[in-house]
Enzyme design. Sequence first.
Site, PDB file in Angstrom:
ATOM      1  N   ARG A 289      91.638  31.687 -40.826  1.00  0.00           N
ATOM      2  CA  ARG A 289      91.014  32.800 -41.732  1.00  0.00           C
ATOM      3  C   ARG A 289      90.541  32.189 -42.870  1.00  0.00           C
ATOM      4  O   ARG A 289      91.352  31.469 -43.687  1.00  0.00           O
ATOM      5  CB  ARG A 289      91.972  33.808 -41.464  1.00  0.00           C
TER       6      ARG A 289
ATOM      7  N   GLU B  91      82.970  33.016 -25.181  1.00  0.00           N
ATOM      8  CA  GLU B  91      84.045  33.443 -24.807  1.00  0.00           C
ATOM      9  C   GLU B  91      84.266  35.140 -24.856  1.00  0.00           C
ATOM     10  O   GLU B  91      83.983  35.683 -25.839  1.00  0.00           O
ATOM     11  CB  GLU B  91      85.487  33.051 -25.783  1.00  0.00           C
TER      12      GLU B  91
ATOM     13  N   THR C 206      91.327  39.793 -34.334  1.00  0.00           N
ATOM     14  CA  THR C 206      90.009  39.899 -34.148  1.00  0.00           C
ATOM     15  C   THR C 206      89.751  41.336 -33.473  1.00  0.00           C
ATOM     16  O   THR C 206      90.153  41.488 -32.281  1.00  0.00           O
ATOM     17  CB  THR C 206      89.331  38.889 -33.443  1.00  0.00           C
TER      18      THR C 206
ATOM     19  N   ASN D 203      97.004  29.198 -28.131  1.00  0.00           N
ATOM     20  CA  ASN D 203      96.468  29.574 -29.543  1.00  0.00           C
ATOM     21  C   ASN D 203      98.089  29.874 -30.381  1.00  0.00           C
ATOM     22  O   ASN D 203      98.917  30.551 -30.035  1.00  0.00           O
ATOM     23  CB  ASN D 203      95.742  31.181 -29.703  1.00  0.00           C
TER      24      ASN D 203
ATOM     25  N   HIS E 265     100.073  32.503 -34.218  1.00  0.00           N
ATOM     26  CA  HIS E 265     101.318  33.372 -34.661  1.00  0.00           C
ATOM     27  C   HIS E 265     102.595  32.758 -35.012  1.00  0.00           C
ATOM     28  O   HIS E 265     103.632  33.419 -35.533  1.00  0.00           O
ATOM     29  CB  HIS E 265     101.331  34.587 -33.685  1.00  0.00           C
TER      30      HIS E 265
ATOM     31  N   ARG F 267      96.078  33.894 -43.558  1.00  0.00           N
ATOM     32  CA  ARG F 267      97.103  34.676 -43.341  1.00  0.00           C
ATOM     33  C   ARG F 267      98.132  33.849 -42.490  1.00  0.00           C
ATOM     34  O   ARG F 267      99.061  34.522 -42.329  1.00  0.00           O
ATOM     35  CB  ARG F 267      96.769  36.042 -42.776  1.00  0.00           C
TER      36      ARG F 267
ATOM     37  N   HIS G 254      92.815  29.651 -35.541  1.00  0.00           N
ATOM     38  CA  HIS G 254      92.119  30.389 -36.234  1.00  0.00           C
ATOM     39  C   HIS G 254      92.453  29.903 -37.677  1.00  0.00           C
ATOM     40  O   HIS G 254      93.358  30.657 -38.372  1.00  0.00           O
ATOM     41  CB  HIS G 254      92.166  31.684 -35.904  1.00  0.00           C
TER      42      HIS G 254
ATOM     43  N   HIS H 276      91.871  36.880 -25.310  1.00  0.00           N
ATOM     44  CA  HIS H 276      92.206  38.208 -26.297  1.00  0.00           C
ATOM     45  C   HIS H 276      93.250  39.045 -25.628  1.00  0.00           C
ATOM     46  O   HIS H 276      92.715  39.753 -24.700  1.00  0.00           O
ATOM     47  CB  HIS H 276      91.169  38.903 -26.966  1.00  0.00           C
TER      48      HIS H 276
ATOM     49  N   GLU I 168      88.949  28.164 -34.337  1.00  0.00           N
ATOM     50  CA  GLU I 168      88.330  29.431 -34.552  1.00  0.00           C
ATOM     51  C   GLU I 168      88.074  29.600 -36.075  1.00  0.00           C
ATOM     52  O   GLU I 168      88.663  29.362 -37.011  1.00  0.00           O
ATOM     53  CB  GLU I 168      89.161  30.485 -33.883  1.00  0.00           C
TER      54      GLU I 168
END
Length: 251
Positions: free
Chosen positions: A49, A155, A105, A11, A14, A53, A47, A198, A74
């Site tokens: 959003r 998941e 999440t 992922n 970030h 963000r 992801h 996660h 995502e």
Amino acid sequence: MTTHRLRLGVNIDHVATLRNARGGALPDPVRAALLAEAAGADGITAHLREDRRHIIDADIDRLMAALRIPLNFEMAATAEMQAIALRHRPHAVCIVPERRAERTTEGGLDVAGDENRLGDFIGPLREAGCRVSLFIGHDPRQIEAAARIGAAVVELHTGHYCDLHAEGRLAERDQELRHLMVGAAHAASVGLEVHMGHGLGFETVQPVAAAPEVVELNIGHFLIGEAVFIGLGPAIAEMRRLMDEARAALA
């Protein structure tokens, strides 16, 4: 016991968080995705959003054009996100719960409590050729609801297990791990492909990777954080090593 190679999805959200903290174009999440691909990642997760963000629409455009490995897109179960997914048709779409106030999440989807709407929502995505995944907890009601509405994948949320480990609550951590293992076996028994993700890091990944029903782990924040110190390629290589070691122990 015959076991399959465990896939690693990286992922990159970030990296975009760092970029957006200052503005401008750097660090580039697409460059991170390509480095992850070169380091042995089996897929990339991003992801998008509703509040944008971290990942933004242009990142998805560029990822779809640049990647040779699958993109796991995502998204929340909204009409806007469905339209974006249908336009791009990524390999996989993972539906996640989303609240603007959360930092990341929190918890899984309530599929059992929203079965009709989610079933209608994922139908066009399935018809477009996307593998639909639902991000859920290990509650058997949620697993069975996911199977009923036609999801290909679940998941299972490993965040609570990782939090308990970090807090040193080891008996509770081990109990949560057992719940995850039971959930994985149950999901596989009703025909779902099982992923987990996660909060996973070097200290927590091997017990999860040892679950024979698990096909893929999706890991992001830890790898991006570790990359600050050792680089993204070495961080992915070490995670890959730990995953493979845990899976080899099953053979």
